[in-house]
Design an enzyme around this catalytic site. Sequence first.
Site, PDB file in Angstrom:
ATOM      1  N   GLU A 130     -51.169  -1.276   0.219  1.00  0.00           N
ATOM      2  CA  GLU A 130     -52.364  -1.835   0.843  1.00  0.00           C
ATOM      3  C   GLU A 130     -53.529  -1.778  -0.130  1.00  0.00           C
ATOM      4  O   GLU A 130     -53.474  -1.049  -1.134  1.00  0.00           O
ATOM      5  CB  GLU A 130     -52.699  -1.064   2.126  1.00  0.00           C
ATOM      6  N   PRO A 131     -54.605  -2.514   0.141  1.00  0.00           N
ATOM      7  CA  PRO A 131     -55.754  -2.487  -0.764  1.00  0.00           C
ATOM      8  C   PRO A 131     -56.290  -1.078  -1.016  1.00  0.00           C
ATOM      9  O   PRO A 131     -56.785  -0.781  -2.103  1.00  0.00           O
ATOM     10  CB  PRO A 131     -56.790  -3.354  -0.044  1.00  0.00           C
ATOM     11  N   PHE A 159     -50.113  -7.125  -2.899  1.00  0.00           N
ATOM     12  CA  PHE A 159     -49.172  -7.071  -4.025  1.00  0.00           C
ATOM     13  C   PHE A 159     -47.724  -7.100  -3.533  1.00  0.00           C
ATOM     14  O   PHE A 159     -46.863  -6.395  -4.076  1.00  0.00           O
ATOM     15  CB  PHE A 159     -49.400  -5.822  -4.888  1.00  0.00           C
ATOM     16  N   GLU A 240     -35.068   2.322  -5.583  1.00  0.00           N
ATOM     17  CA  GLU A 240     -36.042   1.372  -6.099  1.00  0.00           C
ATOM     18  C   GLU A 240     -36.386   1.691  -7.548  1.00  0.00           C
ATOM     19  O   GLU A 240     -36.485   0.800  -8.401  1.00  0.00           O
ATOM     20  CB  GLU A 240     -37.309   1.405  -5.246  1.00  0.00           C
ATOM     21  N   LEU A 335     -43.026  -8.678 -34.623  1.00  0.00           N
ATOM     22  CA  LEU A 335     -42.108  -9.260 -35.603  1.00  0.00           C
ATOM     23  C   LEU A 335     -42.044 -10.787 -35.498  1.00  0.00           C
ATOM     24  O   LEU A 335     -41.556 -11.446 -36.421  1.00  0.00           O
ATOM     25  CB  LEU A 335     -40.709  -8.666 -35.433  1.00  0.00           C
ATOM     26  N   GLY A 337     -44.796 -12.476 -35.288  1.00  0.00           N
ATOM     27  CA  GLY A 337     -46.048 -12.944 -35.860  1.00  0.00           C
ATOM     28  C   GLY A 337     -46.831 -13.780 -34.858  1.00  0.00           C
ATOM     29  O   GLY A 337     -46.812 -13.539 -33.658  1.00  0.00           O
ATOM     30  N   GLY A 338     -47.526 -14.792 -35.356  1.00  0.00           N
ATOM     31  CA  GLY A 338     -48.355 -15.639 -34.507  1.00  0.00           C
ATOM     32  C   GLY A 338     -47.567 -16.352 -33.423  1.00  0.00           C
ATOM     33  O   GLY A 338     -48.084 -16.617 -32.325  1.00  0.00           O
ATOM     34  N   ASN A 364     -46.399   5.430 -13.299  1.00  0.00           N
ATOM     35  CA  ASN A 364     -45.756   6.458 -14.120  1.00  0.00           C
ATOM     36  C   ASN A 364     -46.514   7.779 -14.103  1.00  0.00           C
ATOM     37  O   ASN A 364     -45.940   8.841 -14.373  1.00  0.00           O
ATOM     38  CB  ASN A 364     -45.567   5.949 -15.548  1.00  0.00           C
TER      39      ASN A 364
END
Length: 379
Positions: A130-131, A159, A240, A335, A337-338, A364
Amino acid sequence: MKRDIYQQDHHDFRSMVRSFTAKHIAPHVERWDDDGLIDRITWTSAGATGLLGIGVPTEYGGGGNPDFRYRMILMEEFTRVGANSFNAATSVQDDLVIPYLVDLGSDEQKSRWLPSLCDGTAVGALGLTEPSAGSDLRGIRTIATRRGEEWVLNGSKIFITNGFGADLVIVLAKTTDAMSLFLVPTDTPGFRRGSKLDKLGLRGSDTAELFFDDLTLPADSLLGTVGRGFVHVMERLPRERMSIAATATAAAQAAYDRTREHCFVRKAFGQAIGDFQATRFTLAEIATDVDVAVSFLDRTALLLNAGELSAVDAAKAKYWLSELNSRIVDRCLQLHGGYGYMREYQIARDYADARVLPIYGGTNEIMKEIIGRDIAADS
């Protein structure tokens, strides 16, 4: 490293899943992310192929095999093609909603809902957060009030994965001074959905805020025992969290495999970037991390199958493997790159998708608290 957790039946299942994924999932992944929704025909196709409800007893339309390794194979094959959103959606169906019904449902509740959840004609969601109450479920405000032979539900959830398209939501609500679980069909008057939430990652998996406005439920909508809803949830959190741990491991393996291939195709300064020592060292470190993760996951999966997985062991797996996945995907993106920063490359979507794993299913920080309390209790 040779992986010996799988037997021939598992390998045969993987071949079938890989064929299904190539035909029904891989071609649609990018569109699902753009649309923020997975096609319902994919759900029914997965159900017809036997990919949903594998652990559900056959009398309720399932596969009758609760071996978690089959779920792990599905996660590995879905993440291999970048279908992280479909993996998240089906994990909610198979590792959250369905086990609640199998474990706690009456014969009537099972007969009504399990066949359609297994064949994909119904999509399920779990309404806990919940919120004002995320990891601390004791803070929920949604209330179910007894009125004669009925329950009246008021409140909201946020969510909620699969929430925008769900046909059934299992809702945790306060009842007097305790909590209880309820089965809420989404066509019930008083049920209302907010808009699809605009997320950083897992964009193809619909997530929504849900509202209950004087929603009236019959007495037989109660799932499990009245007043024991919080206990029911706590008992099922290890499953879960193992689902999240397995997803994290599969996603890390997939990201590494994609990156290794990229490094020996992409050229710089006249040679493949994988031929540079710095790149090889990084790949060596990632490959070793993945092997350690797989070994850890396999051990905990067998404990789950044997009914011996403790809440502490599940918290350790969820915490460590989700954090490791985030680190691995980050290094894999570097790895690239761009190109790794472009969403047309799967590694960019992997990066966004990975970020939620240390958050949902209990952050976590909560996992560390669970582990730490256990350490203190033994001291």
